[in-house]
Scaffold this motif. Structure first.
Motif, PDB file in Angstrom:
ATOM      1  N   GLN A  30       0.877  -1.297   0.230  1.00 27.45           N
ATOM      2  CA  GLN A  30       0.111  -0.017   0.282  1.00 27.45           C
ATOM      3  C   GLN A  30       0.876   1.198   0.449  1.00 27.45           C
ATOM      4  O   GLN A  30       0.971   1.741  -0.513  1.00 27.45           O
ATOM      5  CB  GLN A  30      -0.773  -0.081   1.307  1.00 27.45           C
ATOM      6  CG  GLN A  30      -2.138  -0.760   1.538  1.00 27.45           C
ATOM      7  CD  GLN A  30      -3.151  -0.265   0.448  1.00 27.45           C
ATOM      8  OE1 GLN A  30      -3.167   0.052  -1.204  1.00 27.45           O
ATOM      9  NE2 GLN A  30      -4.216  -0.563   0.482  1.00 27.45           N
ATOM     10  N   ASN A  63      -1.745  -2.331  -7.673  1.00 26.67           N
ATOM     11  CA  ASN A  63      -3.381  -1.912  -7.353  1.00 26.67           C
ATOM     12  C   ASN A  63      -3.279  -3.570  -6.839  1.00 26.67           C
ATOM     13  O   ASN A  63      -4.401  -3.829  -6.133  1.00 26.67           O
ATOM     14  CB  ASN A  63      -4.097  -1.137  -7.976  1.00 26.67           C
ATOM     15  CG  ASN A  63      -5.227  -0.946  -6.942  1.00 26.67           C
ATOM     16  OD1 ASN A  63      -5.529  -0.968  -5.615  1.00 26.67           O
ATOM     17  ND2 ASN A  63      -6.048  -0.716  -8.287  1.00 26.67           N
ATOM     18  N   ASP A  64      -3.723  -4.410  -8.454  1.00 22.14           N
ATOM     19  CA  ASP A  64      -4.188  -5.493  -8.565  1.00 22.14           C
ATOM     20  C   ASP A  64      -3.513  -6.535  -6.959  1.00 22.14           C
ATOM     21  O   ASP A  64      -4.191  -7.593  -6.747  1.00 22.14           O
ATOM     22  CB  ASP A  64      -3.867  -5.947  -9.707  1.00 22.14           C
ATOM     23  CG  ASP A  64      -4.562  -5.074 -10.557  1.00 22.14           C
ATOM     24  OD1 ASP A  64      -5.752  -4.690 -10.608  1.00 22.14           O
ATOM     25  OD2 ASP A  64      -4.597  -5.350 -11.536  1.00 22.14           O
ATOM     26  N   ASP A  67      -4.930  -6.028  -3.902  1.00 15.02           N
ATOM     27  CA  ASP A  67      -5.902  -6.630  -3.916  1.00 15.02           C
ATOM     28  C   ASP A  67      -5.509  -8.196  -3.261  1.00 15.02           C
ATOM     29  O   ASP A  67      -6.762  -9.612  -3.331  1.00 15.02           O
ATOM     30  CB  ASP A  67      -7.333  -7.056  -5.081  1.00 15.02           C
ATOM     31  CG  ASP A  67      -8.001  -7.210  -4.941  1.00 15.02           C
ATOM     32  OD1 ASP A  67      -9.181  -6.906  -3.694  1.00 15.02           O
ATOM     33  OD2 ASP A  67      -8.602  -8.197  -6.241  1.00 15.02           O
ATOM     34  N   GLU A  68      -4.653  -9.200  -4.337  1.00 16.08           N
ATOM     35  CA  GLU A  68      -4.678 -10.549  -4.296  1.00 16.08           C
ATOM     36  C   GLU A  68      -3.483 -10.889  -2.835  1.00 16.08           C
ATOM     37  O   GLU A  68      -4.389 -11.397  -2.082  1.00 16.08           O
ATOM     38  CB  GLU A  68      -3.670 -10.981  -5.162  1.00 16.08           C
ATOM     39  CG  GLU A  68      -3.834 -10.646  -7.000  1.00 16.08           C
ATOM     40  CD  GLU A  68      -2.805 -10.965  -7.349  1.00 16.08           C
ATOM     41  OE1 GLU A  68      -1.926 -12.022  -7.745  1.00 16.08           O
ATOM     42  OE2 GLU A  68      -2.939 -10.283  -8.913  1.00 16.08           O
ATOM     43  N   GLU A  71      -7.073 -10.764  -0.423  1.00 13.09           N
ATOM     44  CA  GLU A  71      -7.777 -11.941  -0.538  1.00 13.09           C
ATOM     45  C   GLU A  71      -7.093 -13.143  -0.433  1.00 13.09           C
ATOM     46  O   GLU A  71      -8.353 -14.188  -0.278  1.00 13.09           O
ATOM     47  CB  GLU A  71      -7.911 -12.052  -2.171  1.00 13.09           C
ATOM     48  CG  GLU A  71      -9.081 -10.851  -2.764  1.00 13.09           C
ATOM     49  CD  GLU A  71      -9.564 -10.817  -3.550  1.00 13.09           C
ATOM     50  OE1 GLU A  71      -9.057 -11.468  -5.019  1.00 13.09           O
ATOM     51  OE2 GLU A  71     -10.392 -10.272  -4.047  1.00 13.09           O
ATOM     52  N   HIS A  82      -6.720  -2.931   7.039  1.00 15.31           N
ATOM     53  CA  HIS A  82      -7.315  -1.933   6.003  1.00 15.31           C
ATOM     54  C   HIS A  82      -7.155  -0.484   6.396  1.00 15.31           C
ATOM     55  O   HIS A  82      -8.488   0.195   5.878  1.00 15.31           O
ATOM     56  CB  HIS A  82      -8.726  -2.864   5.167  1.00 15.31           C
ATOM     57  CG  HIS A  82      -9.951  -3.029   6.722  1.00 15.31           C
ATOM     58  ND1 HIS A  82      -8.889  -3.818   8.226  1.00 15.31           N
ATOM     59  CD2 HIS A  82     -10.532  -2.115   7.686  1.00 15.31           C
ATOM     60  CE1 HIS A  82      -9.981  -3.906   8.782  1.00 15.31           C
ATOM     61  NE2 HIS A  82     -11.123  -2.336   8.432  1.00 15.31           N
TER      62      HIS A  82
END
Length: 158
Positions: A30, A63-64, A67-68, A71, A82
């Motif tokens: 991030q 950014n992807d 997310d990975e 998840e 978060h």
């Protein structure tokens, strides 16, 4: 949680340990993402168009990845960080500000990538030792892509 442990074949202790490491990696990704955004916005000079476009490509890819990682943490039954407070508290890479020189920007990206690689290799080793193919695969993919990017950025600076 016992049911999840049986379905995944990963012990609760391992899941807690690896999710902690993944959360540190998530925090650093991030920060890396925000660093890339700042570089994209602030770069100047003769290579502006090329670097501006490249930095946008990198932050979209990052950014992807964020997310990975989040998840993956969820898929092993834990919670991803978060909030920006959590990210700043957990980060290991340096926040960059006000870099407009293209070569300095690329050097800062290389510094970030090298730190991320250290964490990914550590997580890969732990995941492999615990037969956690999902986490190991994610780390392998990240490492492979970052090694290529490091090669290209280093060639750019040469």
């Amino acid at each position: 949680m016992e049911t999840l442990e049986l379905k995944l074949g990963l012990s609760q202790d391992y899941r807690m340990d690896v999710s902690g490491k993944l959360n540190f990696l998530l925090a650093d990704f991030q920060i890396y993402y925000m660093n890339l955004r700042g570089l994209h916005w602030n770069v100047k000079g003769r290579r502006f168009f090329m670097l501006h476009e490249k930095f946008e490509e990198l932050y979209n890819e990052t950014n992807d990845v964020v997310d990975e990682i989040a998840e993956r943490i969820l898929s092993i039954g834990e919670k991803p960080l978060h909030s920006f407070d959590d990210y700043l508290e957990s980060k290991t890479i340096r926040v960059t500000k006000n870099i407009s020189d293209g070569d300095l920007a690329v050097s800062s990206i290389l510094d970030n990538l090298n730190e991320l690689l250290l964490q990914e290799r550590n997580i890969l080793e732990i995941a492999s030792d615990n037969n956690d193919e999902g986490t190991a695969s994610l780390m392998s993919d990240l490492i492979s892509g970052q090694e290529k990017l490091i090669w290209m950025l280093t060639a750019y600076l040469s």
